[in-house]
Design a protein around this motif. Structure first.
Motif, PDB file in Angstrom:
ATOM      1  N   MET A   1      45.028  -1.837  -4.565  1.00  0.00           N
ATOM      2  CA  MET A   1      43.723  -2.004  -5.229  1.00  0.00           C
ATOM      3  C   MET A   1      43.346  -3.496  -5.202  1.00  0.00           C
ATOM      4  O   MET A   1      44.103  -4.334  -5.687  1.00  0.00           O
ATOM      5  N   ASP A   2      42.208  -3.835  -4.630  1.00  0.00           N
ATOM      6  CA  ASP A   2      41.794  -5.229  -4.633  1.00  0.00           C
ATOM      7  C   ASP A   2      40.662  -5.416  -5.639  1.00  0.00           C
ATOM      8  O   ASP A   2      39.481  -5.212  -5.334  1.00  0.00           O
ATOM      9  N   ILE A   3      41.039  -5.798  -6.854  1.00  0.00           N
ATOM     10  CA  ILE A   3      40.012  -5.888  -7.895  1.00  0.00           C
ATOM     11  C   ILE A   3      39.088  -7.088  -7.682  1.00  0.00           C
ATOM     12  O   ILE A   3      38.046  -7.185  -8.303  1.00  0.00           O
ATOM     13  N   ASP A   4      39.510  -8.010  -6.800  1.00  0.00           N
ATOM     14  CA  ASP A   4      38.704  -9.213  -6.610  1.00  0.00           C
ATOM     15  C   ASP A   4      37.566  -9.038  -5.615  1.00  0.00           C
ATOM     16  O   ASP A   4      36.745  -9.919  -5.435  1.00  0.00           O
ATOM     17  N   LYS A   5      37.580  -7.887  -4.940  1.00  0.00           N
ATOM     18  CA  LYS A   5      36.581  -7.709  -3.865  1.00  0.00           C
ATOM     19  C   LYS A   5      35.194  -7.483  -4.456  1.00  0.00           C
ATOM     20  O   LYS A   5      35.016  -6.647  -5.336  1.00  0.00           O
ATOM     21  N   ASP A   6      34.232  -8.228  -3.976  1.00  0.00           N
ATOM     22  CA  ASP A   6      32.816  -8.003  -4.307  1.00  0.00           C
ATOM     23  C   ASP A   6      32.556  -7.804  -5.798  1.00  0.00           C
ATOM     24  O   ASP A   6      31.970  -6.790  -6.196  1.00  0.00           O
ATOM     25  N   VAL A   7      32.988  -8.728  -6.605  1.00  0.00           N
ATOM     26  CA  VAL A   7      32.652  -8.611  -8.034  1.00  0.00           C
ATOM     27  C   VAL A   7      31.155  -8.919  -8.174  1.00  0.00           C
ATOM     28  O   VAL A   7      30.682  -9.971  -7.722  1.00  0.00           O
ATOM     29  N   GLU A   8      30.428  -7.981  -8.755  1.00  0.00           N
ATOM     30  CA  GLU A   8      28.967  -8.153  -8.817  1.00  0.00           C
ATOM     31  C   GLU A   8      28.590  -9.406  -9.596  1.00  0.00           C
ATOM     32  O   GLU A   8      29.251  -9.747 -10.576  1.00  0.00           O
ATOM     33  N   ALA A   9      27.474 -10.012  -9.167  1.00  0.00           N
ATOM     34  CA  ALA A   9      27.012 -11.243  -9.829  1.00  0.00           C
ATOM     35  C   ALA A   9      26.754 -10.986 -11.313  1.00  0.00           C
ATOM     36  O   ALA A   9      27.021 -11.847 -12.161  1.00  0.00           O
ATOM     37  N   SER A  10      26.269  -9.790 -11.647  1.00  0.00           N
ATOM     38  CA  SER A  10      25.952  -9.523 -13.066  1.00  0.00           C
ATOM     39  C   SER A  10      27.240  -9.483 -13.897  1.00  0.00           C
ATOM     40  O   SER A  10      27.251  -9.909 -15.057  1.00  0.00           O
ATOM     41  N   ALA A  45      47.152  -5.941 -15.691  1.00  0.00           N
ATOM     42  CA  ALA A  45      48.137  -5.472 -16.684  1.00  0.00           C
ATOM     43  C   ALA A  45      47.561  -4.337 -17.517  1.00  0.00           C
ATOM     44  O   ALA A  45      48.294  -3.434 -17.943  1.00  0.00           O
ATOM     45  N   LEU A  46      46.267  -4.368 -17.745  1.00  0.00           N
ATOM     46  CA  LEU A  46      45.636  -3.300 -18.525  1.00  0.00           C
ATOM     47  C   LEU A  46      45.393  -2.058 -17.665  1.00  0.00           C
ATOM     48  O   LEU A  46      44.912  -1.040 -18.152  1.00  0.00           O
ATOM     49  N   GLY A  47      45.698  -2.183 -16.368  1.00  0.00           N
ATOM     50  CA  GLY A  47      45.524  -1.050 -15.444  1.00  0.00           C
ATOM     51  C   GLY A  47      44.057  -0.722 -15.188  1.00  0.00           C
ATOM     52  O   GLY A  47      43.714   0.433 -14.887  1.00  0.00           O
ATOM     53  N   LEU A  48      43.199  -1.746 -15.301  1.00  0.00           N
ATOM     54  CA  LEU A  48      41.767  -1.486 -15.122  1.00  0.00           C
ATOM     55  C   LEU A  48      41.384  -1.611 -13.649  1.00  0.00           C
ATOM     56  O   LEU A  48      41.923  -2.464 -12.941  1.00  0.00           O
ATOM     57  N   PRO A  49      40.436  -0.806 -13.205  1.00  0.00           N
ATOM     58  CA  PRO A  49      40.061  -0.856 -11.788  1.00  0.00           C
ATOM     59  C   PRO A  49      39.230  -2.088 -11.440  1.00  0.00           C
ATOM     60  O   PRO A  49      39.266  -2.566 -10.307  1.00  0.00           O
ATOM     61  N   ASP A  50      38.480  -2.635 -12.383  1.00  0.00           N
ATOM     62  CA  ASP A  50      37.698  -3.838 -12.065  1.00  0.00           C
ATOM     63  C   ASP A  50      37.279  -4.605 -13.327  1.00  0.00           C
ATOM     64  O   ASP A  50      37.552  -4.195 -14.451  1.00  0.00           O
ATOM     65  N   TYR A  51      36.603  -5.712 -13.078  1.00  0.00           N
ATOM     66  CA  TYR A  51      36.231  -6.612 -14.181  1.00  0.00           C
ATOM     67  C   TYR A  51      35.139  -6.019 -15.068  1.00  0.00           C
ATOM     68  O   TYR A  51      35.002  -6.391 -16.219  1.00  0.00           O
ATOM     69  N   ARG A  52      34.364  -5.100 -14.523  1.00  0.00           N
ATOM     70  CA  ARG A  52      33.323  -4.457 -15.343  1.00  0.00           C
ATOM     71  C   ARG A  52      33.973  -3.688 -16.494  1.00  0.00           C
ATOM     72  O   ARG A  52      33.519  -3.751 -17.638  1.00  0.00           O
ATOM     73  N   ASP A  53      35.063  -2.980 -16.182  1.00  0.00           N
ATOM     74  CA  ASP A  53      35.766  -2.232 -17.244  1.00  0.00           C
ATOM     75  C   ASP A  53      36.373  -3.194 -18.265  1.00  0.00           C
ATOM     76  O   ASP A  53      36.453  -2.884 -19.451  1.00  0.00           O
TER      77      ASP A  53
END
Ligand SMILES: C[S@@+](CC[C@H](N)C(=O)[O-])C[C@H]1O[C@@H](n2cnc3c(N)ncnc32)[C@H](O)[C@@H]1O
Length: 283
Positions: A1-10, A45-53
């Motif tokens: 899982m690459d959580i760093d990919k394409d993090v939306e600007a918002s 560590a929180l097992g979240l798929p991305d920064y939005r969560d």
């Protein structure tokens, strides 16, 4: 899982805004890579798929906000940081203050104390002064927004670069005020008796900290924008006695912020208007 990919600007903007809301630290989009680097491990560590969560977790949990604050603050510090300030403190400030306030305890606030080195440095110099002036009394209060870093400050336990720096610059003080255990050194009880630490956000009114004679507000204003600096300085000033001294960090100055402080010498300010101005008024 690459959580760093394409993090939306918002999402980037929302996290930068969270930093501002919870700490007052002003970041812009150019700081995103650094911020992402600090949050990445926590999100994983929180097992979240991305920064939005992660944003949602932050909204739902004040405990998570505490961890977030620990992660986004920069805690760089050292014993005797900016040596000329400590020369001023030991050689000018303490003797002058003591001569003018005999019988009154000196109260010092290390207002962005980080892991405590600044507060312990202050206390060691006060102890050295007390050796020649036994009537001298003092207390140092260290505060910081980060609970995590305050736990290190309270432990008084140091190792690595910072303690090596103290060993190189002030070996006699290290020997006198610390207990060494292998590569670690821990502040001894005699010094501890004069120093306390507590959590405080500089954007909040310092309601129950009391009034201080000297405030060290070093290497923290740089993280705030001009409005933030103004708000923090006005809060800090409320906890300063008339004529109290404020010391800022090496790359900081109050010249762009209008405050009730008077310049004394680089990095050193006094609460209130210049003495000559007041004397003139009362003449
Ligand atoms: C770079 S350290 C400075 C430590 C020490 N004063 C020195 O000069 O070495 C900055 C500290 O400011 C703290 N800080 C950041 N924002 C703060 C706020 N709003 N209120 C209180 N402390 C804050 C951080 O947690 C960090 O420990």
């Amino acid at each position: 899982m690459d959580i760093d990919k394409d993090v939306e600007a918002s999402v980037q903007r929302a996290l930068i805004e969270k930093v501002r809301r919870h700490t007052g630290i002003a970041m812009n989009e150019r700081k995103w890579t650094m911020l992402k680097g600090r949050l990445r491990r926590r999100v994983m560590a929180l097992g979240l798929p991305d920064y939005r969560d992660y944003l949602q977790v932050l909204d739902a949990s004040s405990e998570e906000v505490r961890d977030f604050i620990d992660l986004v603050t920069t805690n760089e510090t050292s014993f005797f940081r900016t040596p000329r300030i400590w020369e001023y403190f030991a050689q000018s400030y303490l003797p002058q203050w003591h001569a003018a306030h005999a019988g009154t305890p000196l109260r010092i606030w290390s207002a962005a104390a980080s892991s405590g080195e600044e507060a312990w440095t202050t206390a060691m110099l006060c102890e050295e002064f007390r050796a020649s002036e036994p009537a001298f009394r003092y207390a140092v209060v260290g505060t910081d927004i980060s609970d995590g870093i305050l736990a290190s400050a309270r432990s008084g336990r140091y190792q690595g670069r910072n303690i090596e720096g103290l060993r190189a610059s002030h070996p006699a003080l290290l020997q006198k005020w610390f207990r060494s255990e292998g590569a670690q050194a821990t502040v001894n009880d005699a010094l501890r008796a004069h120093v306390s630490f507590r959590q405080h956000n500089l954007y909040a009114l310092p309601r129950d900290l009391g009034q201080f004679d000297l405030v060290l507000l070093r290497n923290v204003l740089i993280y705030f924008d001009l409005d933030g600096q103004h708000a923090v300085l006005s809060n800090v000033r409320r906890a300063m006695k008339p004529d109290a001294v404020l010391i800022v960090g090496e790359s900081e100055s109050l010249s762009r912020v209008s405050t009730g402080f008077t310049f004394e010498q680089p990095l050193i300010y006094r609460n209130g208007r210049p003495r000559e101005e007041r004397d003139h008024e009362h003449a």
